[in-house]
Design a protein around this motif. Structure first.
Motif, PDB file in Angstrom:
ATOM      1  N   ILE A  90       0.818  -1.166  -0.008  1.00 19.35           N
ATOM      2  CA  ILE A  90      -0.018  -0.158  -0.020  1.00 19.35           C
ATOM      3  C   ILE A  90       0.926   1.466   0.171  1.00 19.35           C
ATOM      4  CG2 ILE A  90      -1.672   1.239   1.425  1.00 19.35           C
ATOM      5  CD1 ILE A  90      -2.665  -1.583   2.500  1.00 19.35           C
ATOM      6  N   VAL A  91       0.582   2.116  -1.032  1.00 13.53           N
ATOM      7  CA  VAL A  91       1.276   3.236  -0.858  1.00 13.53           C
ATOM      8  C   VAL A  91       0.487   4.361  -0.756  1.00 13.53           C
ATOM      9  CG1 VAL A  91       2.842   5.053  -2.543  1.00 13.53           C
ATOM     10  CG2 VAL A  91       3.086   2.338  -2.502  1.00 13.53           C
ATOM     11  N   THR A  92       0.739   5.528   0.049  1.00 14.11           N
ATOM     12  CA  THR A  92      -0.158   6.715   0.396  1.00 14.11           C
ATOM     13  C   THR A  92       0.481   7.752  -0.239  1.00 14.11           C
ATOM     14  OG1 THR A  92      -1.063   5.487   2.415  1.00 14.11           O
ATOM     15  CG2 THR A  92      -1.136   7.757   2.025  1.00 14.11           C
ATOM     16  N   THR A  93      -0.101   8.677  -1.123  1.00 16.16           N
ATOM     17  CA  THR A  93       0.032   9.555  -1.559  1.00 16.16           C
ATOM     18  C   THR A  93      -0.882  10.971  -1.115  1.00 16.16           C
ATOM     19  OG1 THR A  93      -1.227   9.904  -3.580  1.00 16.16           O
ATOM     20  CG2 THR A  93       0.900   8.706  -3.740  1.00 16.16           C
ATOM     21  N   SER A  94      -0.385  12.299  -1.290  1.00 15.59           N
ATOM     22  CA  SER A  94      -1.246  13.172  -0.863  1.00 15.59           C
ATOM     23  C   SER A  94      -2.797  13.160  -1.439  1.00 15.59           C
ATOM     24  CB  SER A  94      -0.502  14.710  -1.106  1.00 15.59           C
ATOM     25  OG  SER A  94      -0.387  14.764  -2.512  1.00 15.59           O
ATOM     26  N   SER A  95      -3.023  12.461  -2.801  1.00 17.25           N
ATOM     27  CA  SER A  95      -4.165  12.661  -3.138  1.00 17.25           C
ATOM     28  C   SER A  95      -4.925  11.191  -3.353  1.00 17.25           C
ATOM     29  CB  SER A  95      -4.208  13.358  -4.904  1.00 17.25           C
ATOM     30  OG  SER A  95      -3.197  12.580  -5.330  1.00 17.25           O
ATOM     31  N   GLY A  96      -4.068   9.965  -2.922  1.00 16.13           N
ATOM     32  CA  GLY A  96      -4.681   8.854  -3.338  1.00 16.13           C
ATOM     33  C   GLY A  96      -3.692   7.654  -2.614  1.00 16.13           C
ATOM     34  N   TYR A  97      -4.477   6.556  -2.823  1.00 11.13           N
ATOM     35  CA  TYR A  97      -3.888   5.266  -2.191  1.00 11.13           C
ATOM     36  C   TYR A  97      -3.682   4.293  -3.549  1.00 11.13           C
ATOM     37  CZ  TYR A  97      -5.978   6.836   2.066  1.00 11.13           C
ATOM     38  OH  TYR A  97      -6.434   7.419   3.318  1.00 11.13           O
ATOM     39  N   HIS A  98      -2.520   3.613  -3.485  1.00  7.75           N
ATOM     40  CA  HIS A  98      -2.286   2.721  -4.408  1.00  7.75           C
ATOM     41  C   HIS A  98      -2.301   1.381  -3.578  1.00  7.75           C
ATOM     42  CE1 HIS A  98      -1.384   5.659  -7.809  1.00  7.75           C
ATOM     43  NE2 HIS A  98      -1.030   6.342  -6.490  1.00  7.75           N
ATOM     44  N   VAL A  99      -3.210   0.383  -3.813  1.00  8.15           N
ATOM     45  CA  VAL A  99      -3.188  -0.840  -3.419  1.00  8.15           C
ATOM     46  C   VAL A  99      -2.627  -1.775  -4.545  1.00  8.15           C
ATOM     47  CG1 VAL A  99      -4.359  -2.420  -2.123  1.00  8.15           C
ATOM     48  CG2 VAL A  99      -4.963  -0.092  -1.976  1.00  8.15           C
ATOM     49  N   MET A 100      -1.586  -2.768  -4.184  1.00  6.00           N
ATOM     50  CA  MET A 100      -1.138  -3.785  -5.071  1.00  6.00           C
ATOM     51  C   MET A 100      -1.423  -4.820  -4.220  1.00  6.00           C
ATOM     52  SD  MET A 100       2.044  -1.832  -6.565  1.00  6.00           S
ATOM     53  CE  MET A 100       2.395  -0.689  -5.159  1.00  6.00           C
ATOM     54  N   ARG A 101      -2.124  -5.819  -4.824  1.00 14.36           N
ATOM     55  CA  ARG A 101      -2.371  -7.297  -4.249  1.00 14.36           C
ATOM     56  C   ARG A 101      -1.998  -8.380  -4.969  1.00 14.36           C
ATOM     57  NH1 ARG A 101      -4.159  -9.423   0.721  1.00 14.36           N
ATOM     58  NH2 ARG A 101      -4.543 -11.646   0.182  1.00 14.36           N
ATOM     59  N   PHE A 102      -0.796  -9.030  -4.340  1.00 14.78           N
ATOM     60  CA  PHE A 102      -0.305 -10.136  -5.332  1.00 14.78           C
ATOM     61  C   PHE A 102      -1.346 -11.410  -5.677  1.00 14.78           C
ATOM     62  CE2 PHE A 102       3.118  -7.613  -3.782  1.00 14.78           C
ATOM     63  CZ  PHE A 102       3.937  -7.544  -4.620  1.00 14.78           C
ATOM     64  N   VAL A 103      -1.367 -11.994  -6.659  1.00 16.28           N
ATOM     65  CA  VAL A 103      -2.045 -12.992  -6.967  1.00 16.28           C
ATOM     66  C   VAL A 103      -1.466 -14.463  -7.277  1.00 16.28           C
ATOM     67  CG1 VAL A 103      -3.891 -13.849  -8.881  1.00 16.28           C
ATOM     68  CG2 VAL A 103      -3.735 -11.449  -8.545  1.00 16.28           C
ATOM     69  N   GLU A 104      -1.953 -15.384  -6.652  1.00 19.76           N
ATOM     70  CA  GLU A 104      -1.454 -16.697  -6.631  1.00 19.76           C
ATOM     71  C   GLU A 104      -2.059 -17.288  -7.907  1.00 19.76           C
ATOM     72  OE1 GLU A 104       0.945 -20.103  -4.855  1.00 19.76           O
ATOM     73  OE2 GLU A 104       0.448 -17.906  -4.015  1.00 19.76           O
ATOM     74  N   THR A 105      -0.931 -17.781  -8.603  1.00 20.57           N
ATOM     75  CA  THR A 105      -1.275 -18.471  -9.873  1.00 20.57           C
ATOM     76  C   THR A 105      -0.721 -19.842  -9.996  1.00 20.57           C
ATOM     77  OG1 THR A 105       0.686 -17.488 -11.167  1.00 20.57           O
ATOM     78  CG2 THR A 105      -1.603 -16.415 -11.097  1.00 20.57           C
ATOM     79  N   THR A 106      -1.241 -20.590 -10.846  1.00 17.80           N
ATOM     80  CA  THR A 106      -0.479 -22.042 -10.987  1.00 17.80           C
ATOM     81  C   THR A 106       0.639 -22.110 -11.892  1.00 17.80           C
ATOM     82  OG1 THR A 106      -1.955 -22.062 -12.929  1.00 17.80           O
ATOM     83  CG2 THR A 106      -2.957 -23.114 -11.148  1.00 17.80           C
ATOM     84  N   PHE A 107       0.890 -21.040 -12.492  1.00 16.42           N
ATOM     85  CA  PHE A 107       2.208 -21.137 -13.310  1.00 16.42           C
ATOM     86  C   PHE A 107       3.372 -20.468 -12.504  1.00 16.42           C
ATOM     87  CE2 PHE A 107      -1.091 -18.171 -14.694  1.00 16.42           C
ATOM     88  CZ  PHE A 107      -0.137 -16.954 -15.081  1.00 16.42           C
ATOM     89  N   ASP A 108       3.370 -19.139 -12.085  1.00 18.85           N
ATOM     90  CA  ASP A 108       4.544 -18.418 -11.693  1.00 18.85           C
ATOM     91  C   ASP A 108       4.352 -17.463 -10.815  1.00 18.85           C
ATOM     92  OD1 ASP A 108       3.865 -16.489 -13.366  1.00 18.85           O
ATOM     93  OD2 ASP A 108       5.706 -16.316 -14.325  1.00 18.85           O
ATOM     94  N   SER A 109       3.158 -17.069 -10.404  1.00 19.68           N
ATOM     95  CA  SER A 109       2.725 -16.082  -9.353  1.00 19.68           C
ATOM     96  C   SER A 109       3.361 -14.883  -9.468  1.00 19.68           C
ATOM     97  CB  SER A 109       2.899 -16.588  -8.158  1.00 19.68           C
ATOM     98  OG  SER A 109       2.024 -17.808  -7.831  1.00 19.68           O
ATOM     99  N   THR A 121     -12.433  10.125  -0.934  1.00 14.57           N
ATOM    100  CA  THR A 121     -13.540   9.071  -0.883  1.00 14.57           C
ATOM    101  C   THR A 121     -13.444   7.688  -1.045  1.00 14.57           C
ATOM    102  OG1 THR A 121     -13.298   9.151  -3.567  1.00 14.57           O
ATOM    103  CG2 THR A 121     -14.762  10.638  -2.419  1.00 14.57           C
ATOM    104  N   GLY A 122     -11.922   7.381  -0.904  1.00  9.79           N
ATOM    105  CA  GLY A 122     -11.812   5.903  -1.116  1.00  9.79           C
ATOM    106  C   GLY A 122     -11.889   5.290   0.498  1.00  9.79           C
ATOM    107  N   ASN A 123     -11.999   3.867   0.431  1.00  8.55           N
ATOM    108  CA  ASN A 123     -11.961   3.209   1.744  1.00  8.55           C
ATOM    109  C   ASN A 123     -10.842   2.100   1.552  1.00  8.55           C
ATOM    110  OD1 ASN A 123     -12.606   1.333   3.701  1.00  8.55           O
ATOM    111  ND2 ASN A 123     -14.624   1.858   3.690  1.00  8.55           N
ATOM    112  N   LEU A 124      -9.635   2.573   2.266  1.00  9.14           N
ATOM    113  CA  LEU A 124      -8.705   1.618   2.145  1.00  9.14           C
ATOM    114  C   LEU A 124      -8.819   0.122   2.633  1.00  9.14           C
ATOM    115  CD1 LEU A 124      -5.915   1.489   1.232  1.00  9.14           C
ATOM    116  CD2 LEU A 124      -5.070   2.548   3.404  1.00  9.14           C
ATOM    117  N   ALA A 125      -9.429   0.005   3.788  1.00  8.95           N
ATOM    118  CA  ALA A 125      -9.697  -1.114   4.362  1.00  8.95           C
ATOM    119  C   ALA A 125     -10.621  -2.138   3.376  1.00  8.95           C
ATOM    120  CB  ALA A 125     -10.209  -1.133   5.809  1.00  8.95           C
TER     121      ALA A 125
END
Length: 141
Positions: A90-109, A121-125
């Protein structure tokens, strides 16, 4: 089981969502995108967020073993986002949030979901919970 387009649409339902992307963090390429992109360039944003994802997954400081006190057994694999060393960034900036969620895959994740949220207006949780659910159900073929 939803594919890329449906998952991106589901991510945009999160309050405050401005844009969502599915990125391959080894190549830095966007596999799919919807909505706006910071700076207006989806591919540049994908490459930049991929660099951050690589740092989070490759550095020992962020591994499950780093959280263990000296002398204790390493953290169980399978905690958090299955076998992945990092669940999300999670990266927080003065104007927003960036949420990067890793995905488990069958090949290389090597895929993650990136959600850009408006800070007012965002709800981080809720975003974090929603992305975890989406990542769990995402099917990549």
């Amino acid at each position: 089981m939803p594919g890329i387009d449906e998952c991106l649409l589901q991510a945009m339902v999160v309050p405050g969502a401005r844009g969502a992307t599915i990125v391959d963090w080894t190549s830095g390429l966007a596999l799919g995108a919807i909505g706006e992109s910071p700076g207006g360039d989806v591919e540049a944003t994908a490459a930049e967020t991929a660099e951050m994802a690589r740092m989070a997954t490759e550095y020992r400081s962020f591994s499950p073993q780093a959280a263990q006190p000296p002398g204790e057994a390493p953290a169980r694999q399978g905690t958090g986002a299955k076998g992945l060393p990092v669940e999300d960034v999670i990266v927080t900036t003065s104007s927003g949030y960036h949420v990067m969620r890793f995905v488990e895959t069958t090949f290389d994740s090597s895929v993650f979901l990136h959600l850009w949220l408006d800070r007012d207006t965002g709800n981080l949780a809720l975003a974090r919970l929603r992305l975890a659910d989406i990542a769990e159900r995402l099917v990549l073929a």
